[in-house]
Design a protein around this motif. Sequence first.
Motif, PDB file in Angstrom:
ATOM      1  N   GLU A 116       4.525 -15.983   9.078  1.00 38.98           N
ATOM      2  CA  GLU A 116       4.954 -15.719   7.705  1.00 38.98           C
ATOM      3  C   GLU A 116       5.221 -17.023   6.965  1.00 38.98           C
ATOM      4  O   GLU A 116       4.845 -17.186   5.810  1.00 38.98           O
ATOM      5  N   ARG A 120       2.714 -19.339   3.842  1.00 37.10           N
ATOM      6  CA  ARG A 120       3.192 -19.579   2.475  1.00 37.10           C
ATOM      7  C   ARG A 120       2.240 -20.506   1.720  1.00 37.10           C
ATOM      8  O   ARG A 120       1.767 -20.132   0.651  1.00 37.10           O
ATOM      9  N   ARG A 123      -2.578 -18.776   2.630  1.00 36.75           N
ATOM     10  CA  ARG A 123      -2.525 -17.363   2.982  1.00 36.75           C
ATOM     11  C   ARG A 123      -3.601 -16.948   3.952  1.00 36.75           C
ATOM     12  O   ARG A 123      -3.486 -15.918   4.610  1.00 36.75           O
TER      13      ARG A 123
ATOM     14  N   PHE B 244       9.435 -15.951   0.003  1.00 42.84           N
ATOM     15  CA  PHE B 244       8.602 -14.757   0.166  1.00 42.84           C
ATOM     16  C   PHE B 244       8.721 -13.882  -1.075  1.00 42.84           C
ATOM     17  O   PHE B 244       9.756 -13.872  -1.732  1.00 42.84           O
ATOM     18  N   PHE B 245       7.672 -13.107  -1.355  1.00 47.62           N
ATOM     19  CA  PHE B 245       7.695 -12.223  -2.518  1.00 47.62           C
ATOM     20  C   PHE B 245       8.798 -11.170  -2.366  1.00 47.62           C
ATOM     21  O   PHE B 245       8.991 -10.651  -1.265  1.00 47.62           O
ATOM     22  N   SER B 247       8.776  -8.141  -3.114  1.00 51.90           N
ATOM     23  CA  SER B 247       8.273  -6.872  -2.591  1.00 51.90           C
ATOM     24  C   SER B 247       8.085  -6.960  -1.079  1.00 51.90           C
ATOM     25  O   SER B 247       8.313  -6.002  -0.345  1.00 51.90           O
ATOM     26  N   ARG B 248       7.680  -8.150  -0.622  1.00 47.59           N
ATOM     27  CA  ARG B 248       7.513  -8.342   0.818  1.00 47.59           C
ATOM     28  C   ARG B 248       8.876  -8.335   1.522  1.00 47.59           C
ATOM     29  O   ARG B 248       9.037  -7.757   2.591  1.00 47.59           O
ATOM     30  N   ARG B 251      10.019  -4.790   1.845  1.00 40.28           N
ATOM     31  CA  ARG B 251       9.349  -3.997   2.872  1.00 40.28           C
ATOM     32  C   ARG B 251       9.680  -4.463   4.294  1.00 40.28           C
ATOM     33  O   ARG B 251      10.177  -3.705   5.110  1.00 40.28           O
ATOM     34  N   SER B 252       9.395  -5.749   4.558  1.00 40.45           N
ATOM     35  CA  SER B 252       9.451  -6.200   5.956  1.00 40.45           C
ATOM     36  C   SER B 252      10.833  -6.671   6.382  1.00 40.45           C
ATOM     37  O   SER B 252      11.124  -6.697   7.564  1.00 40.45           O
ATOM     38  N   TYR B 253      11.657  -7.089   5.436  1.00 37.75           N
ATOM     39  CA  TYR B 253      12.934  -7.671   5.821  1.00 37.75           C
ATOM     40  C   TYR B 253      14.113  -6.739   5.571  1.00 37.75           C
ATOM     41  O   TYR B 253      15.083  -6.769   6.314  1.00 37.75           O
TER      42      TYR B 253
END
Lengths: 289, 343
Positions: A116, A120, A123, B244-245, B247-248, B251-253
């Motif tokens: 992840e 960044r 991608r 991180f976005f 939205s991400r 969802r994931s966190y």
Amino acid sequence: MTALLDIRDLRLGFRTLAGQIDVLHGIDLAIRAGEQVALVGESGSGKSVTARIILGLLQETRSARVSGRVGFDGRDVMMMSPKERAALRGIEMSMIFQDPTSSLNPTFTIERQFAEVMRRPDRKLTRAACRERAARMLDEVSIPDTGRVLDAYPFQLSGGMNQRVMIAMALANNPKLLLADEPGTALDVSVQAQTLDLMRDLVTRHGTSVLFISHNMGVVREFADRIYVIYRGRIVEEGPTPAVFADPGHAYTRALLKAVPRITGRGLPDVPEVSDDFFDPMVRHGGTS
Amino acid sequence: MSPVIRILARRFGISLIVLVGVSMLIFAIARIIPGDPARIALGPNATAEQVAAIRAEMHLDEGILAQYGYFVRDVLRGDLGTSLYTNRPVTFDIRQFLPATLELVILAGILMVGIGLPLGILAARYRGRWPDHLIRVLTLLTVSAPSFVWAVILMLIFAFYLPLFPVAGRLSDSYDITRVTGFLTVDTILAGNWGAFVDALHHLILPSVALALSGIGQAARLTRANMVETYDKPYIEMAQAYGFFPSRIARSYAFKPSLIPSLTIIGLDFAAMLGNAFLVEAVFAWPGLSRYGVAVILRKDLNAIMGTVLVIALTFIVVNIVVDLLIAFLNPRIRHSTRGAAS
Ligand SMILES: Nc1ncnc2c1ncn2[C@@H]1O[C@H](COP(=O)(O)OP(=O)(O)OP(=O)(O)O)[C@@H](O)[C@H]1O
Ligand SMILES: [Mg+2]
């Protein structure tokens, strides 16, 4: 010599139901490329909020009012759009936190968390490439069995191991600035000292600038080239580490230093709450900044 | 993978005990309710000999333990006896009525998860702002009335005042579909009859929405509550610090870790729909197992009562096992419940 990070007259207040609470009262702080600088002060003095402003996170909190200049690599973070600020995070600057185990996502393997982070800036990085680079980073923080650690979940690793993972992750994208907010305070003293040594070596090798946040003068002495002492949202003393230790100019710094022998790495320094001379003007040890 | 197998084995063991316990309890209760099942089934005009014959056939004159013994022996042979209400084997009746109920409950479950979870995620991500307030008000509304009330309200609005949906039944009379699975949405596709499929789905929508509404609200509120708590965790701040976005991160966190505690309750809510289906089926004249269950209880149809209860208990057990597996799949702590050697 231009600074990588150049904070001028940084002010912060929180709007609450009871009115505005001022937290930072005009902070000046600069870090040159490759320099390791410590920000030391007791709990609630405004260390973490300063880091959150540098990362551009507090600017997006609606209750926070931030003003001043946060120059980073020639640009002003305060003038950037939220998107531009987000683009810096995790790439140009990254952060490590106090409690390594609870700062990692409990439902991802270490490999996935590295992926992840490393995706960044790029991608399209393949899984194999991520894994290989992650293994190399883990190697750099002296983790022996990298394959097994990559496949593990944070709860399967010790706190010290997670701390190394977090350091490796923070440096994976080769950021220009690393913010370390009381790293490893939640760990054993000896483990903490060991990982701090490791971190010191690593950032020196990578030429990374570091803002090291701590309430412990003892820890800071080992780590930092230069020290800023913060008291209640004001910088009260600034200078090269040896100078500050040899000749602490401000009453608050002296109080912090006197508390050092009693701190064991954990817990807070036993400093008097308030004293009139804590509000004395700032002391600068000349020649440096 | 051995921890998962251990969990399954334990769950199967517990399920067996529950199943035996439930069967004993219902067996006893059904026989304690006043009234002679043989007499109720045959009606007031039957002769005493006819009643006695049925009682003998069903072993009703023997001790309750002996009766239970006969019951267990038959169940192990896959025989649930004959219903005194329909005069058909209970297994036949169940095969007849269960698919209609399952079709309803499964669609309601899909709606509950498919709408409830996203609403909860949305509310948590925009916590304290207008989408959150809107969702909280709406979901409070849906959980504040039971499903049969929603059934009546939806029927009045969308079938009566605005005749958008059929009022009752599973399929219009004009269609004749050969029964294969008993699930009309499946059978119509198997028959290649597109028109009938749309018709079956059309009939299915109002009752399943009525059944799902409170579950949707519950799932959304639960998801929101657990996610808002997770948003305070240090790994969320870490994710933000890495840019991180949002939205991400949501969802994931925030969502994924908080789904683990939600899942057990969502599973129970889903299983509870089977019970709520009783009244929804009554409102929409839905020819399902729940309606059958009510009818046989009122007639003290002993074999049919036992059959219905066993099927419902089994469904609960299957849902619980599925939820356990999902949790094990989502929660690495369960999958890897031994501490790693790498520590
Ligand atoms: N979101 C917020 N809303 C209101 N006040 C806040 C908020 N965040 C921080 N503060 C206040 O700002 C002050 C500085 O907080 P900060 O977290 O920077 O302290 P710190 O120096 O990091 O202390 P510690 O050593 O305990 O971590 C504190 O008094 C805190 O209560
Ligand atoms: Mg702090």
